[in-house]
Scaffold this motif. Structure first.
Motif, PDB file in Angstrom:
ATOM      1  N   UNK A  55       0.837  -1.193   0.000  1.00  0.00           N
ATOM      2  CA  UNK A  55       0.000   0.000   0.000  1.00  0.00           C
ATOM      3  C   UNK A  55       0.876   1.248   0.000  1.00  0.00           C
ATOM      4  N   UNK A  56       0.514   2.162  -0.853  1.00  0.00           N
ATOM      5  CA  UNK A  56       1.261   3.405  -1.009  1.00  0.00           C
ATOM      6  C   UNK A  56       1.517   4.077   0.339  1.00  0.00           C
ATOM      7  N   UNK A  57       2.746   4.521   0.535  1.00  0.00           N
ATOM      8  CA  UNK A  57       3.123   5.267   1.733  1.00  0.00           C
ATOM      9  C   UNK A  57       4.077   6.361   1.290  1.00  0.00           C
ATOM     10  N   UNK A  58       3.534   7.526   0.990  1.00  0.00           N
ATOM     11  CA  UNK A  58       4.365   8.626   0.506  1.00  0.00           C
ATOM     12  C   UNK A  58       5.496   8.929   1.482  1.00  0.00           C
ATOM     13  N   UNK A  59       5.169   9.000   2.763  1.00  0.00           N
ATOM     14  CA  UNK A  59       6.183   9.374   3.746  1.00  0.00           C
ATOM     15  C   UNK A  59       7.295   8.331   3.855  1.00  0.00           C
ATOM     16  N   UNK A  60       6.936   7.053   3.759  1.00  0.00           N
ATOM     17  CA  UNK A  60       7.939   5.994   3.871  1.00  0.00           C
ATOM     18  C   UNK A  60       8.612   5.651   2.561  1.00  0.00           C
ATOM     19  N   UNK A  61       7.808   5.470   1.504  1.00  0.00           N
ATOM     20  CA  UNK A  61       8.350   5.034   0.215  1.00  0.00           C
ATOM     21  C   UNK A  61       9.214   6.107  -0.439  1.00  0.00           C
ATOM     22  N   UNK A  63       9.952   9.546   1.096  1.00  0.00           N
ATOM     23  CA  UNK A  63      10.752  10.379   1.989  1.00  0.00           C
ATOM     24  C   UNK A  63      11.512   9.583   3.043  1.00  0.00           C
ATOM     25  N   UNK A  64      11.367   8.255   3.041  1.00  0.00           N
ATOM     26  CA  UNK A  64      12.094   7.376   3.974  1.00  0.00           C
ATOM     27  C   UNK A  64      11.865   7.793   5.421  1.00  0.00           C
ATOM     28  N   UNK A  65      10.610   7.987   5.768  1.00  0.00           N
ATOM     29  CA  UNK A  65      10.213   8.433   7.098  1.00  0.00           C
ATOM     30  C   UNK A  65      10.761   7.526   8.190  1.00  0.00           C
ATOM     31  N   UNK A  66      11.090   8.151   9.320  1.00  0.00           N
ATOM     32  CA  UNK A  66      11.537   7.392  10.488  1.00  0.00           C
ATOM     33  C   UNK A  66      10.377   6.736  11.219  1.00  0.00           C
ATOM     34  N   UNK A  67       9.129   7.062  10.835  1.00  0.00           N
ATOM     35  CA  UNK A  67       7.970   6.597  11.596  1.00  0.00           C
ATOM     36  C   UNK A  67       7.478   5.207  11.195  1.00  0.00           C
ATOM     37  N   UNK A  68       7.934   4.678  10.067  1.00  0.00           N
ATOM     38  CA  UNK A  68       7.429   3.383   9.612  1.00  0.00           C
ATOM     39  C   UNK A  68       8.550   2.573   8.979  1.00  0.00           C
ATOM     40  N   UNK A  69       8.193   1.431   8.431  1.00  0.00           N
ATOM     41  CA  UNK A  69       9.163   0.568   7.750  1.00  0.00           C
ATOM     42  C   UNK A  69       8.747   0.290   6.313  1.00  0.00           C
ATOM     43  N   UNK A 177      14.051  -2.110  11.831  1.00  0.00           N
ATOM     44  CA  UNK A 177      14.006  -1.255  13.004  1.00  0.00           C
ATOM     45  C   UNK A 177      14.955  -0.078  12.797  1.00  0.00           C
ATOM     46  N   UNK A 178      14.462   1.120  13.109  1.00  0.00           N
ATOM     47  CA  UNK A 178      15.288   2.323  13.055  1.00  0.00           C
ATOM     48  C   UNK A 178      14.790   3.299  14.106  1.00  0.00           C
ATOM     49  N   UNK A 179      15.576   4.279  14.373  1.00  0.00           N
ATOM     50  CA  UNK A 179      15.202   5.257  15.386  1.00  0.00           C
ATOM     51  C   UNK A 179      13.889   5.934  15.008  1.00  0.00           C
ATOM     52  N   UNK A 180      12.869   5.734  15.844  1.00  0.00           N
ATOM     53  CA  UNK A 180      11.587   6.387  15.586  1.00  0.00           C
ATOM     54  C   UNK A 180      10.459   5.451  15.218  1.00  0.00           C
ATOM     55  N   UNK A 181      10.759   4.190  14.863  1.00  0.00           N
ATOM     56  CA  UNK A 181       9.657   3.328  14.425  1.00  0.00           C
ATOM     57  C   UNK A 181       9.405   2.116  15.326  1.00  0.00           C
ATOM     58  N   UNK A 182      10.103   2.013  16.445  1.00  0.00           N
ATOM     59  CA  UNK A 182       9.958   0.820  17.285  1.00  0.00           C
ATOM     60  C   UNK A 182       8.550   0.705  17.864  1.00  0.00           C
ATOM     61  N   UNK A 183       7.983   1.812  18.350  1.00  0.00           N
ATOM     62  CA  UNK A 183       6.621   1.751  18.900  1.00  0.00           C
ATOM     63  C   UNK A 183       5.617   1.386  17.807  1.00  0.00           C
TER      64      UNK A 183
END
Length: 198
Positions: A55-61, A63-69, A177-183
């Motif tokens: 599923x499309x994830x602009x922030x992750x796909x 911008x490589x967001x720290x919030x997801x994987x 796992x990266x800083x910001x996405x563990x929770x």
């Protein structure tokens, strides 16, 4: 009933050097422009093809967001399919189906202490509004009815089976796992029942 609308060769991956084919479709949900990316033929042992519904994830796909994987899962899948062949179904349903702006609102709530599911619920949405009926239609249009599915998400497995797609094997992605996405990852395991090992 869906059918292939157009197909074109292109190169993908972190270095844009992996040959693939990009397909669009007619007959999907109106307003949805889902695409398939097809990699070389599957292994010569005639196993069902690898398939991932991403599923499309602009922030992750993008911008490589720290919030997801999401971006890491996408890259992992592309590299796996470069070696083994497969079909990547890229589904335009941002934020587990709530849309980009609502996802940004959910991010704000997560910054205030809610997990990803609680944030969606607080905004008035269900845990996961994604619909994988179009994915099944896309596979049927490609004459693919038996697959090896790359996922950690039981909802994807159940939804495809309900649509008549036979899944012979489920292949989990790695835990990125990266800083910001563990929770976020912990919530996917505890609340979403994802098969992840942290």
């Amino acid at each position: 009933m869906a059918e292939v609308r157009a197909r074109v060769d292109f190169k993908v991956g972190p270095k844009s050097n992996i040959e693939a084919e990009l397909l669009s479709f007619n007959g999907l949900t109106p307003g949805k422009e889902h695409v398939a990316v097809i990699f070389k033929s599957a292994d010569s042992n005639n196993e069902p093809p690898l398939v991932r519904m991403h599923s499309e994830c602009l922030t992750g796909d993008v911008f490589h967001s720290s919030r997801c994987d999401c971006g890491e899962q996408l890259d992992e899948t592309i590299l796996k399919m470069d070696k083994n062949g497969g079909v990547l179904l890229y589904l335009r349903q941002e934020g587990r189906g709530i849309g980009l702006y609502n996802k940004i609102d959910a991010y704000k709530l997560q910054s205030e202490g809610l997990n990803t599911y609680e944030a969606n619920n607080h905004l008035g949405f269900g845990d996961d509004l994604r619909d994988f009926a179009d994915a099944a239609k896309m596979l049927n249009a490609l004459n693919i009815h038996k697959i090896r599915l790359i996922t950690n998400n039981p909802k994807k497995i159940n939804d495809l089976k309900d649509k008549g797609i036979e899944i012979t094997e489920v292949i989990n992605t790695l835990a990125h796992i990266k800083s910001g996405n563990e929770d976020y990852l912990k919530a996917k395991i505890s609340h979403g029942k994802h098969k992840l090992k942290l």
